[in-house]
Design a protein around this motif. Structure first.
Motif, PDB file in Angstrom:
ATOM      1  N   GLU A 152       7.468   9.283  -7.390  1.00 23.63           N
ATOM      2  CA  GLU A 152       6.409   9.034  -8.366  1.00 23.63           C
ATOM      3  C   GLU A 152       5.083   8.703  -7.682  1.00 23.63           C
ATOM      4  O   GLU A 152       4.015   9.050  -8.194  1.00 23.63           O
ATOM      5  CB  GLU A 152       6.815   7.895  -9.308  1.00 23.63           C
ATOM      6  N   ALA A 153       5.131   8.066  -6.511  1.00 21.95           N
ATOM      7  CA  ALA A 153       3.908   7.759  -5.767  1.00 21.95           C
ATOM      8  C   ALA A 153       3.276   9.043  -5.229  1.00 21.95           C
ATOM      9  O   ALA A 153       2.049   9.191  -5.238  1.00 21.95           O
ATOM     10  CB  ALA A 153       4.203   6.800  -4.616  1.00 21.95           C
ATOM     11  N   ILE A 154       4.103   9.977  -4.793  1.00 21.27           N
ATOM     12  CA  ILE A 154       3.601  11.270  -4.322  1.00 21.27           C
ATOM     13  C   ILE A 154       2.986  12.032  -5.491  1.00 21.27           C
ATOM     14  O   ILE A 154       1.921  12.639  -5.368  1.00 21.27           O
ATOM     15  CB  ILE A 154       4.721  12.090  -3.656  1.00 21.27           C
ATOM     16  N   GLU A 155       3.643  11.958  -6.644  1.00 22.20           N
ATOM     17  CA  GLU A 155       3.113  12.633  -7.832  1.00 22.20           C
ATOM     18  C   GLU A 155       1.773  12.039  -8.249  1.00 22.20           C
ATOM     19  O   GLU A 155       0.832  12.775  -8.571  1.00 22.20           O
ATOM     20  CB  GLU A 155       4.103  12.536  -8.984  1.00 22.20           C
ATOM     21  N   LEU A 156       1.663  10.728  -8.217  1.00 18.10           N
ATOM     22  CA  LEU A 156       0.423  10.072  -8.606  1.00 18.10           C
ATOM     23  C   LEU A 156      -0.720  10.442  -7.660  1.00 18.10           C
ATOM     24  O   LEU A 156      -1.829  10.727  -8.095  1.00 18.10           O
ATOM     25  CB  LEU A 156       0.623   8.553  -8.624  1.00 18.10           C
ATOM     26  N   GLN A 157      -0.429  10.472  -6.365  1.00 17.22           N
ATOM     27  CA  GLN A 157      -1.478  10.727  -5.392  1.00 17.22           C
ATOM     28  C   GLN A 157      -1.821  12.208  -5.251  1.00 17.22           C
ATOM     29  O   GLN A 157      -2.984  12.566  -5.102  1.00 17.22           O
ATOM     30  CB  GLN A 157      -1.065  10.174  -4.032  1.00 17.22           C
ATOM     31  N   PHE A 158      -0.805  13.085  -5.324  1.00 19.04           N
ATOM     32  CA  PHE A 158      -1.030  14.504  -5.055  1.00 19.04           C
ATOM     33  C   PHE A 158      -0.744  15.423  -6.241  1.00 19.04           C
ATOM     34  O   PHE A 158      -0.990  16.622  -6.172  1.00 19.04           O
ATOM     35  CB  PHE A 158      -0.176  14.952  -3.860  1.00 19.04           C
ATOM     36  N   GLY A 159      -0.186  14.877  -7.321  1.00 15.89           N
ATOM     37  CA  GLY A 159       0.101  15.692  -8.499  1.00 15.89           C
ATOM     38  C   GLY A 159       1.304  16.601  -8.334  1.00 15.89           C
ATOM     39  O   GLY A 159       1.396  17.633  -9.003  1.00 15.89           O
ATOM     40  N   LEU A 160       2.235  16.232  -7.452  1.00 18.34           N
ATOM     41  CA  LEU A 160       3.412  17.057  -7.186  1.00 18.34           C
ATOM     42  C   LEU A 160       4.666  16.414  -7.757  1.00 18.34           C
ATOM     43  O   LEU A 160       4.937  15.246  -7.525  1.00 18.34           O
ATOM     44  CB  LEU A 160       3.617  17.229  -5.676  1.00 18.34           C
ATOM     45  N   LYS A 161       5.430  17.186  -8.484  1.00 14.13           N
ATOM     46  CA  LYS A 161       6.742  16.740  -8.967  1.00 14.13           C
ATOM     47  C   LYS A 161       7.736  16.798  -7.802  1.00 14.13           C
ATOM     48  O   LYS A 161       7.474  17.418  -6.775  1.00 14.13           O
ATOM     49  CB  LYS A 161       7.233  17.642 -10.101  1.00 14.13           C
ATOM     50  N   GLU A 162       8.883  16.164  -7.994  1.00 17.60           N
ATOM     51  CA  GLU A 162       9.898  16.112  -6.939  1.00 17.60           C
ATOM     52  C   GLU A 162      10.280  17.502  -6.454  1.00 17.60           C
ATOM     53  O   GLU A 162      10.393  17.734  -5.247  1.00 17.60           O
ATOM     54  CB  GLU A 162      11.138  15.371  -7.429  1.00 17.60           C
ATOM     55  N   ASN A 163      10.481  18.441  -7.368  1.00 17.50           N
ATOM     56  CA  ASN A 163      10.884  19.788  -6.942  1.00 17.50           C
ATOM     57  C   ASN A 163       9.792  20.483  -6.138  1.00 17.50           C
ATOM     58  O   ASN A 163      10.083  21.275  -5.241  1.00 17.50           O
ATOM     59  CB  ASN A 163      11.344  20.637  -8.127  1.00 17.50           C
ATOM     60  N   GLU A 164       8.525  20.186  -6.410  1.00 18.21           N
ATOM     61  CA  GLU A 164       7.427  20.756  -5.633  1.00 18.21           C
ATOM     62  C   GLU A 164       7.377  20.140  -4.232  1.00 18.21           C
ATOM     63  O   GLU A 164       7.067  20.833  -3.253  1.00 18.21           O
ATOM     64  CB  GLU A 164       6.093  20.540  -6.343  1.00 18.21           C
ATOM     65  N   VAL A 165       7.703  18.857  -4.137  1.00 17.33           N
ATOM     66  CA  VAL A 165       7.796  18.206  -2.828  1.00 17.33           C
ATOM     67  C   VAL A 165       8.912  18.861  -2.027  1.00 17.33           C
ATOM     68  O   VAL A 165       8.749  19.170  -0.843  1.00 17.33           O
ATOM     69  CB  VAL A 165       8.038  16.681  -2.968  1.00 17.33           C
ATOM     70  N   ARG A 166      10.039  19.115  -2.677  1.00 18.64           N
ATOM     71  CA  ARG A 166      11.154  19.793  -2.012  1.00 18.64           C
ATOM     72  C   ARG A 166      10.732  21.161  -1.481  1.00 18.64           C
ATOM     73  O   ARG A 166      11.103  21.543  -0.366  1.00 18.64           O
ATOM     74  CB  ARG A 166      12.330  19.964  -2.970  1.00 18.64           C
TER      75      ARG A 166
END
Length: 80
Positions: free
Chosen positions: A24-38
């Motif tokens: 959720e911190a990655i999503e907040l900072q970069f706008g990426l969902k977990e699957n996009e991080v993957r």
């Protein structure tokens, strides 16, 4: 997929490897969902490193705010 600088990609990977940084911190900072991080991790890392990371974060309670114990309070960066 959004376009990120090399510095942003390096920071996303660093945050994804950190045990206590939730997706959720990655999503907040970069706008990426977990699957996009993957997807970024799969694309940017060696296959063996990606597999090791996936095993490490699979089911890890600290990577998801909703799975953390409610009494766990930690400092949050202003960027999160």
């Amino acid at each position: 997929m959004k376009s990120f600088s090399l510095e942003d990609i390096a920071r996303i990977i660093e945050m994804a490897w950190e045990d206590r940084t939730p997706f959720e911190a990655i999503e907040l900072q970069f706008g990426l969902k977990e699957n996009e991080v993957r997807e970024i991790m799969r694309r940017e890392m060696k296959s063996s490193s990606f597999k090791m990371w996936r095993e490490r974060v699979s089911g890890r309670k600290t990577k998801h705010l909703s799975l953390r114990l409610k009494d766990v309070k930690r400092f949050k960066s202003k960027n999160q």
